[in-house]
Design a protein around this motif. Structure first.
Motif, PDB file in Angstrom:
ATOM      1  N   LEU A 109       0.758  -1.052  -0.033  1.00  0.00           N
ATOM      2  CA  LEU A 109       0.159  -0.025  -0.053  1.00  0.00           C
ATOM      3  C   LEU A 109       0.878   1.012  -0.011  1.00  0.00           C
ATOM      4  CD1 LEU A 109      -2.886  -0.996   2.349  1.00  0.00           C
ATOM      5  CD2 LEU A 109      -2.947  -0.605  -0.043  1.00  0.00           C
ATOM      6  N   LEU A 110       2.019   1.259   0.640  1.00  0.00           N
ATOM      7  CA  LEU A 110       2.848   2.291   1.007  1.00  0.00           C
ATOM      8  C   LEU A 110       3.720   2.515  -0.511  1.00  0.00           C
ATOM      9  CD1 LEU A 110       4.312   2.209   4.476  1.00  0.00           C
ATOM     10  CD2 LEU A 110       2.788   4.078   3.413  1.00  0.00           C
ATOM     11  N   TYR A 111       3.960   1.296  -1.124  1.00  0.00           N
ATOM     12  CA  TYR A 111       4.493   1.330  -2.387  1.00  0.00           C
ATOM     13  C   TYR A 111       3.515   2.162  -3.408  1.00  0.00           C
ATOM     14  CZ  TYR A 111       4.978  -0.411  -7.176  1.00  0.00           C
ATOM     15  OH  TYR A 111       5.193  -0.547  -8.515  1.00  0.00           O
ATOM     16  N   MET A 112       2.063   1.793  -3.399  1.00  0.00           N
ATOM     17  CA  MET A 112       1.280   2.325  -4.362  1.00  0.00           C
ATOM     18  C   MET A 112       1.118   3.916  -3.886  1.00  0.00           C
ATOM     19  SD  MET A 112       0.628   0.156  -6.669  1.00  0.00           S
ATOM     20  CE  MET A 112      -0.870   1.457  -7.581  1.00  0.00           C
ATOM     21  N   LEU A 113       1.248   4.128  -2.886  1.00  0.00           N
ATOM     22  CA  LEU A 113       1.225   5.602  -2.544  1.00  0.00           C
ATOM     23  C   LEU A 113       2.364   6.231  -3.056  1.00  0.00           C
ATOM     24  CD1 LEU A 113       0.237   8.156  -0.766  1.00  0.00           C
ATOM     25  CD2 LEU A 113       1.566   7.242   1.033  1.00  0.00           C
ATOM     26  N   PHE A 114       3.393   5.988  -3.063  1.00  0.00           N
ATOM     27  CA  PHE A 114       4.434   6.557  -3.879  1.00  0.00           C
ATOM     28  C   PHE A 114       4.414   6.459  -5.239  1.00  0.00           C
ATOM     29  CE2 PHE A 114       6.353   6.390   0.630  1.00  0.00           C
ATOM     30  CZ  PHE A 114       6.935   7.831   0.497  1.00  0.00           C
ATOM     31  N   ILE A 115       3.987   5.459  -5.908  1.00  0.00           N
ATOM     32  CA  ILE A 115       3.709   5.365  -7.312  1.00  0.00           C
ATOM     33  C   ILE A 115       2.738   6.397  -7.672  1.00  0.00           C
ATOM     34  CG2 ILE A 115       2.573   4.007  -9.331  1.00  0.00           C
ATOM     35  CD1 ILE A 115       5.497   3.100  -8.576  1.00  0.00           C
ATOM     36  N   PHE A 116       1.871   6.828  -6.816  1.00  0.00           N
ATOM     37  CA  PHE A 116       0.607   7.803  -7.140  1.00  0.00           C
ATOM     38  C   PHE A 116       1.451   9.092  -7.064  1.00  0.00           C
ATOM     39  CE2 PHE A 116      -1.788  10.941  -5.177  1.00  0.00           C
ATOM     40  CZ  PHE A 116      -3.015  11.216  -6.016  1.00  0.00           C
ATOM     41  N   LEU A 117       2.359   9.299  -6.245  1.00  0.00           N
ATOM     42  CA  LEU A 117       2.937  10.600  -5.902  1.00  0.00           C
ATOM     43  C   LEU A 117       3.934  10.711  -7.271  1.00  0.00           C
ATOM     44  CD1 LEU A 117       4.023  10.618  -2.363  1.00  0.00           C
ATOM     45  CD2 LEU A 117       2.213  11.968  -3.445  1.00  0.00           C
ATOM     46  N   LEU A 118       4.527   9.554  -7.759  1.00  0.00           N
ATOM     47  CA  LEU A 118       5.374   9.768  -8.748  1.00  0.00           C
ATOM     48  C   LEU A 118       4.546  10.092 -10.081  1.00  0.00           C
ATOM     49  CD1 LEU A 118       8.111   9.301 -10.006  1.00  0.00           C
ATOM     50  CD2 LEU A 118       7.389   6.918 -10.495  1.00  0.00           C
ATOM     51  N   THR A 119       3.299   9.592 -10.328  1.00  0.00           N
ATOM     52  CA  THR A 119       2.596   9.806 -11.380  1.00  0.00           C
ATOM     53  C   THR A 119       2.188  11.355 -11.407  1.00  0.00           C
ATOM     54  OG1 THR A 119       0.413   9.063 -10.294  1.00  0.00           O
ATOM     55  CG2 THR A 119       1.882   7.581 -11.712  1.00  0.00           C
ATOM     56  N   ILE A 120       1.993  11.880 -10.496  1.00  0.00           N
ATOM     57  CA  ILE A 120       1.333  13.235 -10.413  1.00  0.00           C
ATOM     58  C   ILE A 120       2.581  14.244 -10.142  1.00  0.00           C
ATOM     59  CG2 ILE A 120      -0.752  12.665  -9.168  1.00  0.00           C
ATOM     60  CD1 ILE A 120       0.142  13.725  -6.618  1.00  0.00           C
ATOM     61  N   THR A 121       3.811  13.937 -10.334  1.00  0.00           N
ATOM     62  CA  THR A 121       5.222  14.702 -10.273  1.00  0.00           C
ATOM     63  C   THR A 121       5.085  15.440 -11.560  1.00  0.00           C
ATOM     64  OG1 THR A 121       6.036  13.116  -8.759  1.00  0.00           O
ATOM     65  CG2 THR A 121       7.360  14.969  -9.605  1.00  0.00           C
ATOM     66  N   ILE A 122       5.279  15.084 -12.669  1.00  0.00           N
ATOM     67  CA  ILE A 122       5.291  15.463 -13.981  1.00  0.00           C
ATOM     68  C   ILE A 122       4.822  14.371 -14.976  1.00  0.00           C
ATOM     69  CG2 ILE A 122       7.665  14.835 -14.166  1.00  0.00           C
ATOM     70  CD1 ILE A 122       8.177  17.328 -15.437  1.00  0.00           C
ATOM     71  N   ASP A 123       4.482  14.869 -16.198  1.00  0.00           N
ATOM     72  CA  ASP A 123       3.983  13.967 -17.227  1.00  0.00           C
ATOM     73  C   ASP A 123       4.849  12.715 -17.442  1.00  0.00           C
ATOM     74  OD1 ASP A 123       5.693  15.578 -18.535  1.00  0.00           O
ATOM     75  OD2 ASP A 123       4.242  16.367 -19.843  1.00  0.00           O
ATOM     76  N   PHE A 124       6.012  12.978 -17.436  1.00  0.00           N
ATOM     77  CA  PHE A 124       7.057  11.922 -18.106  1.00  0.00           C
ATOM     78  C   PHE A 124       7.341  10.928 -16.883  1.00  0.00           C
ATOM     79  CE2 PHE A 124      11.164   9.888 -18.879  1.00  0.00           C
ATOM     80  CZ  PHE A 124      11.033   9.534 -20.115  1.00  0.00           C
ATOM     81  N   THR A 125       6.858  11.222 -15.681  1.00  0.00           N
ATOM     82  CA  THR A 125       7.038  10.180 -14.623  1.00  0.00           C
ATOM     83  C   THR A 125       5.710   9.194 -14.881  1.00  0.00           C
ATOM     84  OG1 THR A 125       5.805  11.564 -12.958  1.00  0.00           O
ATOM     85  CG2 THR A 125       8.153  11.847 -12.940  1.00  0.00           C
ATOM     86  N   ILE A 126       4.827   9.513 -15.342  1.00  0.00           N
ATOM     87  CA  ILE A 126       3.820   8.315 -15.538  1.00  0.00           C
ATOM     88  C   ILE A 126       4.245   7.330 -16.368  1.00  0.00           C
ATOM     89  CG2 ILE A 126       1.523   8.133 -16.628  1.00  0.00           C
ATOM     90  CD1 ILE A 126       0.801  10.960 -16.028  1.00  0.00           C
ATOM     91  N   ILE A 127       4.995   7.710 -17.375  1.00  0.00           N
ATOM     92  CA  ILE A 127       5.690   6.364 -17.943  1.00  0.00           C
ATOM     93  C   ILE A 127       6.714   5.789 -17.453  1.00  0.00           C
ATOM     94  CG2 ILE A 127       7.243   6.020 -20.325  1.00  0.00           C
ATOM     95  CD1 ILE A 127       6.186   8.719 -21.568  1.00  0.00           C
ATOM     96  N   LEU A 128       7.483   6.515 -16.384  1.00  0.00           N
ATOM     97  CA  LEU A 128       8.383   5.643 -15.506  1.00  0.00           C
ATOM     98  C   LEU A 128       7.472   4.955 -14.709  1.00  0.00           C
ATOM     99  CD1 LEU A 128      10.812   8.728 -14.450  1.00  0.00           C
ATOM    100  CD2 LEU A 128      11.080   7.271 -16.264  1.00  0.00           C
TER     101      LEU A 128
END
Length: 296
Positions: free
Chosen positions: A57-76
């Motif tokens: 769950l904490l992993y997914m929280l940081f994945i969520f934060l990653l996807t809202i950082t900047i557009d390219f991080t969604i691809i990451l």
């Protein structure tokens, strides 16, 4: 902590962590004026720390934060999910064949697939949001003029082998030099982390396909966020693989590589006053660093 969780080896973790701290792209990201790319490493390393700890769950929280950082991080984030699935490919095959699968492996496969799906959803939301508040994604972008001037044209262009060939051919040696300079301070250890290297694909692919030369100037700030964390994870996996082959011999090799890597990093870092204006990019210009933001 992430390094220790991945390798289970305190000494190896320390060596690679030090290489990361001296890694020139990390310095480049920090000597430039602030960009969102600077947030990516801590988010990525935190996500993987909780992944290796089994705290999904904490992993997914940081994945969520990653996807809202900047557009390219969604691809990451998408490629992180792909990495987790491929890392557990035996479990995937067993699930497809309806064989018995270890519960932890099954949970990892589901987590990887969930990350992929979540990233695709966030990508769709991002495109809709960008279009609502500004021009459509990649509209009149100077990233891929060979492929087109909007998302639809560029997407179709990626499927055209001739355009892909011409895009890769564009300043080919400049791009290859840039990529080599990304790997050299880590003594090419990431190449041994085959699965983890998957997560480096987005940035390397972008570099090989773009015609925007600023992206592959070594002194540009992007790689410290979009490439560095994944290169370090791949280096950790590669070093661990070496140790598994022959511990005593690999330990000596890694110590030697660490010394050479440290020397190379100290030479290439923008903090080295003797290399200013030798390598391209804002980070290698004299202080104060020029910035287009100064005019605002």
């Amino acid at each position: 902590m992430t390094a220790k969780e991945l390798t289970g080896n305190r000494q190896l973790s320390l060596i690679i962590t030090l290489l990361y701290l001296f890694y020139p792209p990390t310095h480049i990201t920090n000597v430039d004026d602030f960009h969102l790319e600077a947030l990516v490493p801590i988010i990525v390393f935190s996500a993987f720390y909780y992944y290796f700890k089994g705290r999904r769950l904490l992993y997914m929280l940081f994945i969520f934060l990653l996807t809202i950082t900047i557009d390219f991080t969604i691809i990451l984030a998408l490629f992180i999910g792909i990495y987790i699935v491929i890392r557990n490919y035996k479990g995937v095959i067993a699930i497809i064949r309806r064989q018995e699968v270890d519960p932890e492996v099954r949970a990892d496969v589901i987590l990887g697939l969930s990350t992929v799906v979540f990233s695709l959803i966030m990508g769709f939301i991002a495109m809709k949001t960008i279009s609502s508040f500004g021009p459509p994604p990649l509209k009149e972008s100077n990233l891929f003029p060979i492929f087109g001037s909007n998302l639809q044209e560029i997407s179709r262009g990626f499927l055209d082998p001739r355009r892909v060939y011409h895009a890769i051919r564009f300043d080919f040696f400049g791009k290859i030099t840039y990529i080599l300079l990304l790997f050299v301070p880590l003594l090419f250890l990431p190449l041994l982390g085959l699965y983890e290297l998957i997560m480096c694909i987005p940035w390397i692919s972008l570099i090989m396909l773009t015609q925007y030369s600023y992206l592959y100037q070594y002194g540009s700030f992007h790689a410290g966020g979009f490439f560095g964390p994944f290169a370090i994870l791949a280096a950790l996996a590669g070093a661990k693989r070496l140790l598994e082959l022959n511990y005593s011999k690999a330990t000596r090799i890694l110590h030697t590589l660490f010394v050479f890597g440290l020397i190379i990093s100290l030479i290439l870092t923008p903090l080295n006053p003797f290399i200013q204006r030798i390598l391209p990019g804002i980070a290698y210009m004299d202080y104060p660093k020029p910035s287009p933001h100064y005019r605002y």
